[in-house]
Design an enzyme around this catalytic site. Structure first.
Site, PDB file in Angstrom:
ATOM      1  N   CYS A 101       0.841  -1.178   0.000  1.00  0.00           N
ATOM      2  CA  CYS A 101       0.000   0.000   0.000  1.00  0.00           C
ATOM      3  C   CYS A 101       0.890   1.246   0.000  1.00  0.00           C
ATOM      4  O   CYS A 101       1.868   1.316   0.728  1.00  0.00           O
ATOM      5  CB  CYS A 101      -0.948   0.093   1.191  1.00  0.00           C
ATOM      6  SG  CYS A 101      -2.139  -1.231   1.261  1.00  0.00           S
ATOM      7  N   ARG A 156       3.958  -0.349  -4.803  1.00  0.00           N
ATOM      8  CA  ARG A 156       3.671  -0.887  -3.469  1.00  0.00           C
ATOM      9  C   ARG A 156       2.353  -1.661  -3.417  1.00  0.00           C
ATOM     10  O   ARG A 156       2.019  -2.245  -2.382  1.00  0.00           O
ATOM     11  CB  ARG A 156       3.609   0.261  -2.448  1.00  0.00           C
ATOM     12  CG  ARG A 156       4.881   1.055  -2.366  1.00  0.00           C
ATOM     13  CD  ARG A 156       4.739   2.202  -1.390  1.00  0.00           C
ATOM     14  NE  ARG A 156       4.661   1.731  -0.033  1.00  0.00           N
ATOM     15  CZ  ARG A 156       5.697   1.536   0.759  1.00  0.00           C
ATOM     16  NH1 ARG A 156       6.904   1.780   0.314  1.00  0.00           N
ATOM     17  NH2 ARG A 156       5.543   1.105   1.987  1.00  0.00           N
ATOM     18  N   TRP A 187      -2.626  -2.713  -1.699  1.00  0.00           N
ATOM     19  CA  TRP A 187      -2.327  -4.140  -1.832  1.00  0.00           C
ATOM     20  C   TRP A 187      -3.202  -4.802  -0.773  1.00  0.00           C
ATOM     21  O   TRP A 187      -2.997  -4.618   0.418  1.00  0.00           O
ATOM     22  CB  TRP A 187      -0.846  -4.409  -1.566  1.00  0.00           C
ATOM     23  CG  TRP A 187      -0.445  -5.811  -1.860  1.00  0.00           C
ATOM     24  CD1 TRP A 187      -0.048  -6.319  -3.063  1.00  0.00           C
ATOM     25  CD2 TRP A 187      -0.370  -6.905  -0.928  1.00  0.00           C
ATOM     26  NE1 TRP A 187       0.245  -7.653  -2.937  1.00  0.00           N
ATOM     27  CE2 TRP A 187       0.060  -8.039  -1.647  1.00  0.00           C
ATOM     28  CE3 TRP A 187      -0.641  -7.027   0.434  1.00  0.00           C
ATOM     29  CZ2 TRP A 187       0.232  -9.282  -1.049  1.00  0.00           C
ATOM     30  CZ3 TRP A 187      -0.472  -8.272   1.028  1.00  0.00           C
ATOM     31  CH2 TRP A 187      -0.035  -9.375   0.290  1.00  0.00           C
ATOM     32  N   ASN A 221      -1.672   2.167   5.558  1.00  0.00           N
ATOM     33  CA  ASN A 221      -0.799   1.089   5.090  1.00  0.00           C
ATOM     34  C   ASN A 221      -0.424   0.282   6.323  1.00  0.00           C
ATOM     35  O   ASN A 221       0.157   0.823   7.258  1.00  0.00           O
ATOM     36  CB  ASN A 221       0.448   1.703   4.430  1.00  0.00           C
ATOM     37  CG  ASN A 221       1.555   0.683   4.215  1.00  0.00           C
ATOM     38  OD1 ASN A 221       1.290  -0.504   4.048  1.00  0.00           O
ATOM     39  ND2 ASN A 221       2.789   1.149   4.214  1.00  0.00           N
ATOM     40  N   GLY A 222      -0.770  -1.001   6.336  1.00  0.00           N
ATOM     41  CA  GLY A 222      -0.442  -1.836   7.492  1.00  0.00           C
ATOM     42  C   GLY A 222      -1.599  -2.746   7.823  1.00  0.00           C
ATOM     43  O   GLY A 222      -2.516  -2.926   7.014  1.00  0.00           O
ATOM     44  N   GLU A 243      17.430 -17.766  -7.809  1.00  0.00           N
ATOM     45  CA  GLU A 243      17.070 -16.395  -8.186  1.00  0.00           C
ATOM     46  C   GLU A 243      16.517 -16.351  -9.617  1.00  0.00           C
ATOM     47  O   GLU A 243      15.542 -15.647  -9.896  1.00  0.00           O
ATOM     48  CB  GLU A 243      18.301 -15.489  -8.011  1.00  0.00           C
ATOM     49  CG  GLU A 243      18.164 -14.061  -8.492  1.00  0.00           C
ATOM     50  CD  GLU A 243      17.040 -13.266  -7.823  1.00  0.00           C
ATOM     51  OE1 GLU A 243      16.437 -13.745  -6.848  1.00  0.00           O
ATOM     52  OE2 GLU A 243      16.746 -12.171  -8.321  1.00  0.00           O
ATOM     53  N   LYS A 247      12.798 -15.016 -10.618  1.00  0.00           N
ATOM     54  CA  LYS A 247      12.547 -13.935 -11.594  1.00  0.00           C
ATOM     55  C   LYS A 247      11.494 -14.387 -12.597  1.00  0.00           C
ATOM     56  O   LYS A 247      10.570 -13.654 -12.911  1.00  0.00           O
ATOM     57  CB  LYS A 247      13.825 -13.570 -12.371  1.00  0.00           C
ATOM     58  CG  LYS A 247      14.856 -12.752 -11.672  1.00  0.00           C
ATOM     59  CD  LYS A 247      14.502 -11.324 -11.416  1.00  0.00           C
ATOM     60  CE  LYS A 247      13.821 -11.090 -10.142  1.00  0.00           C
ATOM     61  NZ  LYS A 247      14.362 -11.173  -8.880  1.00  0.00           N
ATOM     62  N   GLU A 262       7.905 -14.845 -10.946  1.00  0.00           N
ATOM     63  CA  GLU A 262       7.213 -13.660 -10.450  1.00  0.00           C
ATOM     64  C   GLU A 262       6.696 -12.762 -11.573  1.00  0.00           C
ATOM     65  O   GLU A 262       5.671 -12.120 -11.412  1.00  0.00           O
ATOM     66  CB  GLU A 262       8.026 -12.889  -9.400  1.00  0.00           C
ATOM     67  CG  GLU A 262       9.299 -12.266  -9.832  1.00  0.00           C
ATOM     68  CD  GLU A 262      10.091 -11.645  -8.682  1.00  0.00           C
ATOM     69  OE1 GLU A 262       9.537 -11.333  -7.621  1.00  0.00           O
ATOM     70  OE2 GLU A 262      11.316 -11.456  -8.864  1.00  0.00           O
ATOM     71  N   HIS A 277      16.962 -36.318  -6.986  1.00  0.00           N
ATOM     72  CA  HIS A 277      16.108 -36.671  -5.850  1.00  0.00           C
ATOM     73  C   HIS A 277      14.684 -36.136  -6.020  1.00  0.00           C
ATOM     74  O   HIS A 277      14.007 -35.885  -5.028  1.00  0.00           O
ATOM     75  CB  HIS A 277      16.740 -36.153  -4.557  1.00  0.00           C
ATOM     76  CG  HIS A 277      18.108 -36.721  -4.336  1.00  0.00           C
ATOM     77  ND1 HIS A 277      18.317 -38.035  -4.001  1.00  0.00           N
ATOM     78  CD2 HIS A 277      19.330 -36.157  -4.464  1.00  0.00           C
ATOM     79  CE1 HIS A 277      19.617 -38.256  -3.901  1.00  0.00           C
ATOM     80  NE2 HIS A 277      20.252 -37.126  -4.179  1.00  0.00           N
ATOM     81  N   LYS A 291       6.274  -4.472  -4.073  1.00  0.00           N
ATOM     82  CA  LYS A 291       7.717  -4.375  -3.914  1.00  0.00           C
ATOM     83  C   LYS A 291       8.142  -4.259  -2.467  1.00  0.00           C
ATOM     84  O   LYS A 291       9.163  -4.775  -2.063  1.00  0.00           O
ATOM     85  CB  LYS A 291       8.236  -3.172  -4.696  1.00  0.00           C
ATOM     86  CG  LYS A 291       9.730  -3.099  -4.678  1.00  0.00           C
ATOM     87  CD  LYS A 291      10.281  -2.601  -5.958  1.00  0.00           C
ATOM     88  CE  LYS A 291      11.769  -2.794  -6.025  1.00  0.00           C
ATOM     89  NZ  LYS A 291      12.156  -4.169  -6.335  1.00  0.00           N
TER      90      LYS A 291
HETATM   91  C1  G6P Z   1       9.202  -8.486  -2.287  1.00  0.00           C
HETATM   92  C2  G6P Z   1       9.789  -7.998  -3.594  1.00  0.00           C
HETATM   93  C3  G6P Z   1      11.096  -8.730  -3.889  1.00  0.00           C
HETATM   94  C4  G6P Z   1      12.060  -8.563  -2.728  1.00  0.00           C
HETATM   95  C5  G6P Z   1      11.428  -8.999  -1.404  1.00  0.00           C
HETATM   96  C6  G6P Z   1      12.292  -8.599  -0.224  1.00  0.00           C
HETATM   97  O1  G6P Z   1       8.794  -9.793  -2.413  1.00  0.00           O
HETATM   98  O2  G6P Z   1       8.882  -8.202  -4.650  1.00  0.00           O
HETATM   99  O3  G6P Z   1      11.677  -8.211  -5.066  1.00  0.00           O
HETATM  100  O4  G6P Z   1      13.208  -9.318  -2.967  1.00  0.00           O
HETATM  101  O5  G6P Z   1      10.163  -8.358  -1.227  1.00  0.00           O
HETATM  102  O6  G6P Z   1      12.331  -7.200  -0.169  1.00  0.00           O
HETATM  103  P1  G6P Z   1      13.493  -6.358   0.444  1.00  0.00           P
HETATM  104  O7  G6P Z   1      13.094  -4.945   0.193  1.00  0.00           O
HETATM  105  O8  G6P Z   1      13.531  -6.680   1.907  1.00  0.00           O
HETATM  106  O9  G6P Z   1      14.761  -6.727  -0.236  1.00  0.00           O
END
Ligand code: G6P
Length: 617
Positions: free
Chosen positions: A2, A27, A74, A100-101, A490, A494, A497, A513, A612
């Protein structure tokens, strides 16, 4: 999660608020809404969907007002629909709030208020909070600010809120606990936002609110303005006014189609910025002031624990390998969400490193608090200057990559790995666990990284071409060994997501396994095969995939022919030290995910259901 933005001043609020919402849309983008104070009325417009859907809704409306609040959501409590969108009114539309929260005890408060005859129009915890504030205000016949103090001392949970009132139309009251809030101070005007991005084009003077702060921003009759910040106990505070160092161009796409692509392309510069002033190639020296000032803590550490979420957690895994190799100290990596709740054993002589791009991730913040309660020294690696985590840790290092706006993290990851490498190099020299020759070699390799990233980015067209073949794949497997195992995780993250293709990362040997059962002609398997040490073993793993008709995409070191010969598609990256391969090899994986997602027509910068900055647990 949010985004909240508010304005109070002489200008028209709507354009400022809507632009602010666009900046904060990373956000959350389930719904958006706005409330303007106009002729002693609070006018709310809100819509399901993105900020552009809100703009469509109000395009024929004459929106005027010099005070307003706006929100991009969000969803947590209640479906992402128009009715649950913020702002929310109190009973008689006297007050409006954005939040937000999460208010954890909202259900019991709601029941109590319902008994008092209050009715609710949404499923949100936020509406409960504004009804509570309004109820306290009316019942006790007290000013709004007092009611806010009283209400907030009853609620459990996290909040960043902004409230406007029809009876006091020259005031905005804001408060934070657990969710970020920044006040921008202009000339007779105030801006308020979840981060500084909506503020920077209006003023560079900001105050970062702290947990428990309640701010009252008021326009005075003589054209001046007044800001008063108190804590929950009503004690007046005078936090420092800070200067923003962000540039507006950092918040624009700069000619790229998406922020994510821009951020991928920025990495040669961002890695250089991250190393600047910290690595001196001429003098063969690494200096990180946060580490030097606290080197005894690190050198005497029983253990290093690294905690993070998402992509930052993957960087932490790379860091574990680097720190153990160079420092010979045991390192554990733990998801912050697990660390904070399980019966974690933390010793006072442990060092905890918390990694976070945003510096606001709720689980990582809570993990930090837990580590501190146990007496550990906590070091932060963050990107957003002035965010909560750098303030909660004992010391730390900023990655300095500038705002990362695409929801999928890219440039933050490469810089986090660089910082971890710098920490390891700095301490290994102090501890004498590295020879001078090796130290110089590794510094040289790090300093070469920006140029090698530029070389690697030239692969973009080739990756774009073969992405077309995999656009409609339903599954993907990513394999790597050693330093490339976290990178496999990673790469898979990517892809899933932003393109919604199911992808899993595995240490290559573990494929036997379980995942090997999934391999058939429909299964693309991306193998990062740059390792010198375990090269033959990864070649065997590739053979195992081929024997089951899996299609191989490989990432190899330039000059490699053996793996190329086994691959359906092969990406050659410049040679570098094994421990730095995750920095270079992450780039083709980011580009592959990006192109597949674009070809599928996905919203790359704002993938569904994600946000994010994850400020809720
Ligand atoms: C969310 C974002 C990711 C990020 C993660 C941790 O899931 O979409 O891209 O890696 O949060 O966020 P931070 O700000 O703590 O690295």
């Amino acid at each position: 999660m949010c985004g909240i933005v508010a304005y109070l001043g002489k200008k028209e609020a709507y354009p400022i608020l809507i632009k602010g919402l666009h900046r904060l849309e990373y956000r959350g983008y389930d719904s958006a809404g706005i409330c303007l104070s106009n002729n002693a009325n609070l006018v709310v417009y809100k819509n399901r969907g993105k900020v552009s859907d809100l703009e469509d809704l109000v395009k024929d409306v004459n929106l005027s007002g010099h005070i307003g609040i706006a929100h991009t959501r969000w969803a947590t409590h209640g479906a992402p629909n128009q009715c649950n969108a913020h702002p929310h009114y109190s009973e008689n539309e006297d007050l409006a709030i954005i939040h937000n929260g999460i208010i954890e005890n909202y259900s019991s408060i709601k029941q109590e208020l319902a008994k008092e005859g209050r009715t609710f129009h949404s499923d949100t915890d936020t509406e409960v909070l504004i009804q509570l504030i309004d109820y306290i205000r009316i019942k006790n016949e007290i000013p709004l600010s007092e009611a806010v103090h009283l209400a907030l001392s009853q609620v459990v949970g996290a909040y960043a809120i902004a409230i406007i009132s029809r009876n006091d139309p020259d005031t905005i009251i804001a408060a934070r606990k657990g969710s970020p809030l920044v006040i921008g101070i202009g000339d007779g005007e105030f801006f308020l936002a979840s981060d500084a991005t909506p503020i920077v084009e209006h003023t560079r003077k900001v105050i970062y609110l702290e947990d428990g702060d309640i701010a009252e921003m008021r326009l005075l009759k003589d054209g001046k303005s007044n800001l008063e910040i108190t804590n929950l106990e009503n004690v007046v505070k005078t936090p420092p006014i800070q200067q923003l160092e962000m540039n507006l161009s950092m918040l624009e796409k700069g000619g790229f189609e998406h922020f994510m692509l821009k951020e991928i392309y920025e990495q040669s510069r961002t890695v250089r910025d991250c190393l600047r002033g910290r690595v001196n190639a001429e003098q063969n020296n690494v200096a990180l002031s946060g580490i030097i000032d606290h080197k005894d803590k690190f050198l005497n550490a029983r253990r290093i624990i690294i905690t993070a979420c998402g992509t930052s957690w993957h960087a932490a895994l790379v860091g574990e390998y680097i720190l153990e190799e160079l420092l010979h100290v045991p390192v554990e990596v733990e998801y912050s969400s697990e660390f904070r709740y399980r019966d974690t054993v933390v010793f006072p002589d442990d060092v905890v490193i918390a990694i976070s791009q945003s510096g606001e991730t709720a689980d990582t913040l809570a993990a930090i608090e837990k580590a501190k309660e146990n007496g550990a020294f906590v070091y932060g690696i963050c990107n957003v200057v002035g965010s909560s985590i750098p303030r909660a840790t004992h010391s730390g290092t900023y990655t300095h990559v500038g705002p990362e706006i695409g929801v999928a993290s890219t440039k933050a990851f490469t810089a986090q790995v660089c910082v971890l490498a710098l920490i390891a190099l700095c301490l290994a020299r102090e501890k004498k666990t590295i020879s001078e020759e090796r130290y110089i070699q590794l510094i040289g390799a790090l300093c070469d990284m920006p140029l090698k990233i530029e070389e690697t980015l030239k692969l973009d067209e080739k990756i774009h071409d073969f992405s077309k073949i995999f656009t409609y794949s339903r599954n993907f497997l990513y394999l790597g060994r050693g330093y490339n195992y976290p990178l496999a995780l990673e790469g898979a993250l990517k892809l899933k997501e932003i393109s919604y293709i199911h992808a899993e990362g595995y240490p290559a040997a573990e494929m036997k396994h379980g995942p090997i059962a999934l391999i058939d002609a429909e299964m693309p398997v991306l193998v990062i095969a740059t390792n010198r040490g375990s090269y033959d073993k990864i070649v065997s793993n590739i053979q195992e995939v081929k024997a089951r008709k899996g299609r191989i995409i490989s990432v190899v070191t330039e000059g490699d022919e053996a793996v190329r010969g086994l691959s359906d598609f092969c990406i050659s990256i410049p040679e570098t030290e094994e421990m730095f391969v995750p920095i270079l090899a992450s780039i083709p994986l980011q580009l592959l995910a990006y192109h597949i997602a674009v070809l599928k027509g996905c919203n790359v910068d704002q993938p569904r259901n994600l946000a994010k900055s994850v400020t809720v647990e």
